[in-house]
Write a protein that holds these residues in place. Sequence first.
Motif, short mmCIF file in Angstrom:
data_model
loop_
_atom_site.label_atom_id
_atom_site.label_comp_id
_atom_site.label_asym_id
_atom_site.label_seq_id
_atom_site.Cartn_x
_atom_site.Cartn_y
_atom_site.Cartn_z
N LEU A 297 0.80 -1.22 0.00
CA LEU A 297 0.00 0.00 0.00
C LEU A 297 0.84 1.27 0.00
N ALA A 298 2.11 1.17 0.34
CA ALA A 298 2.97 2.35 0.35
C ALA A 298 3.29 2.78 -1.08
N ALA A 299 3.86 3.97 -1.20
CA ALA A 299 4.03 4.57 -2.53
C ALA A 299 5.48 4.91 -2.83
N GLN A 300 5.79 4.86 -4.11
CA GLN A 300 6.97 5.50 -4.68
C GLN A 300 6.47 6.54 -5.68
N ILE A 301 7.01 7.72 -5.64
CA ILE A 301 6.68 8.76 -6.62
C ILE A 301 7.94 9.06 -7.42
N GLU A 373 4.07 15.72 -14.41
CA GLU A 373 3.96 14.32 -14.82
C GLU A 373 4.77 13.48 -13.84
N PHE A 374 4.15 12.45 -13.29
CA PHE A 374 4.86 11.59 -12.35
C PHE A 374 4.29 10.18 -12.41
N THR A 375 5.07 9.24 -11.90
CA THR A 375 4.71 7.82 -11.88
C THR A 375 4.47 7.38 -10.44
N VAL A 376 3.43 6.57 -10.25
CA VAL A 376 3.13 5.98 -8.94
C VAL A 376 3.42 4.48 -9.01
N LEU A 377 4.33 4.02 -8.17
CA LEU A 377 4.60 2.60 -8.01
C LEU A 377 4.40 2.21 -6.56
N SER A 378 4.23 0.94 -6.30
CA SER A 378 3.96 0.48 -4.94
C SER A 378 5.23 0.08 -4.21
N LYS A 379 5.05 -0.05 -2.89
CA LYS A 379 6.13 -0.46 -2.00
C LYS A 379 5.51 -1.30 -0.89
N SER A 380 6.23 -2.26 -0.36
CA SER A 380 5.66 -3.24 0.57
C SER A 380 5.57 -2.72 2.01
N LEU A 381 4.48 -2.03 2.30
CA LEU A 381 4.09 -1.65 3.65
C LEU A 381 2.57 -1.78 3.73
N PHE A 394 6.30 13.90 -2.81
CA PHE A 394 6.17 14.84 -3.93
C PHE A 394 7.31 15.86 -3.95
N ALA A 395 7.82 16.20 -2.78
CA ALA A 395 8.92 17.16 -2.72
C ALA A 395 10.23 16.54 -3.16
N ASN A 396 10.37 15.23 -2.93
CA ASN A 396 11.61 14.53 -3.27
C ASN A 396 11.32 13.26 -4.07
N PRO A 397 10.80 13.41 -5.27
CA PRO A 397 10.45 12.22 -6.06
C PRO A 397 11.69 11.41 -6.42
N GLY A 398 11.52 10.11 -6.47
CA GLY A 398 12.62 9.24 -6.84
C GLY A 398 12.31 7.81 -6.45
N PRO A 399 13.04 6.85 -6.99
CA PRO A 399 12.78 5.45 -6.68
C PRO A 399 13.14 5.13 -5.23
N ALA A 400 12.39 4.22 -4.62
CA ALA A 400 12.69 3.77 -3.26
C ALA A 400 13.95 2.92 -3.26
N SER A 401 14.63 2.91 -2.13
CA SER A 401 15.84 2.11 -2.00
C SER A 401 15.48 0.64 -1.82
N TRP A 402 16.42 -0.23 -2.15
CA TRP A 402 16.19 -1.67 -2.07
C TRP A 402 16.74 -2.21 -0.75
#
Length: 417
Positions: A297-301, A373-381, A394-402
Amino acid sequence: LYFIQPTKRRDFRPSLLHIAMISLTHRIVAALVVLASTASAFAPPVSGPRAATSSSPTSTTRLSIGAANGEMPEKVLVIGPSLLQLVVAKALKARGSDVLLVCPNDKKERFTEYIQNGLDEEADEAGVEILEKALFGLPEESDPVGFGWREGITSVVVCAEDPVVGGGVIDTVMSWDGFGNDRDTYVDGPKKAVLCVPLASKINKEKKANWIPIFNLSQKDEDKIWETLVTDWKENPYISGDKGNCESTIVRFGSLLGGGPDGPMQLEPLGISERCYKMSLEQYRDLRERSFDRYRLAAQILEGDAVNKKPDSQEEKEKNIKGEEKEAFQASMGYPEQDRTNRHTLAQAICESLRRPIRKAGEATDNGSVPSEFTVLSKSLSALPLEEEWDNLFANPGPASWPDPASFVMPVLDEAS
């Protein structure tokens, strides 16, 4: 492709609704059973209240949304048809916005079933009311009061999951003469407009839910239709700024899963019926969909049209864990999705876009704004983002760390259970 007619409402029969296909292996089922020891995963839907799986303050039956970045619009025009359209409609209602749904007449009965999940009577009643007032075309001046013509609609969300919307739809909607609050006052276009489109290129090639390409189009043909829609959107005079005073954004999404209520309690007023998960003949599909409602349910922007490709170094690290342990690891610890999106997470991002200013490239990011323009991806929380988390995303868009699998501890299933 169908085109909304503002003066004539013709019946039409577009393709069946689709959900992006995700395969499931027996190992995943075993891993999720282990995770169930701490989160009660894949328990059958219940008719009464359910304990929340997250301690987050948002785990309530209603979302509490602050006004730091602006109020939600009074009424929103939501154009589909899609399951995402229903999830967006329920998310908007939970935040206090009214909704006018535009969908084909032959979808209304099925959509009325899907929008009710049986866990939140108030939300179900509101969903039924949305479908009772849903229209195939845009409202007209001759429509009765309460059907939307100059009755508070100031925003538009276009959220089909399949390429069934053409540039003609965008032109018709944006130039509609029913925006605003006063029946005697013409308003030139909406204040806010959101276009939802899939990623231009995905890492994982997923099968369609119905096994047959829409309209028998190839993937290349579908990609071209989406590309043309984005071009038509940007060239529309209301989006380009040649007419009206509209802020607009494009929201990209990956392969869509989830949208039901079988997760934390905060999903009870937001989720649609899990019967929609049975539309595919794919084995274990409903479990895969539910895993997104439970765990992702968590997000990556990410700014623009982007994916979060797994680094080669992460692949190397994950070689040290196998089978059920690997599957459990990938459903926990904030593990990011490369190109998949939970419908709930996407719907919440759309709502945030409607209440925040939209910034152009190079503009300040510390004012609560969202990218154009932005992309919404999920993250495991197992909880949707809080308002302050959206601020940061939104202030710091970027891929989540692994996450590092070396720090993962495999849950142990109690034999007594």
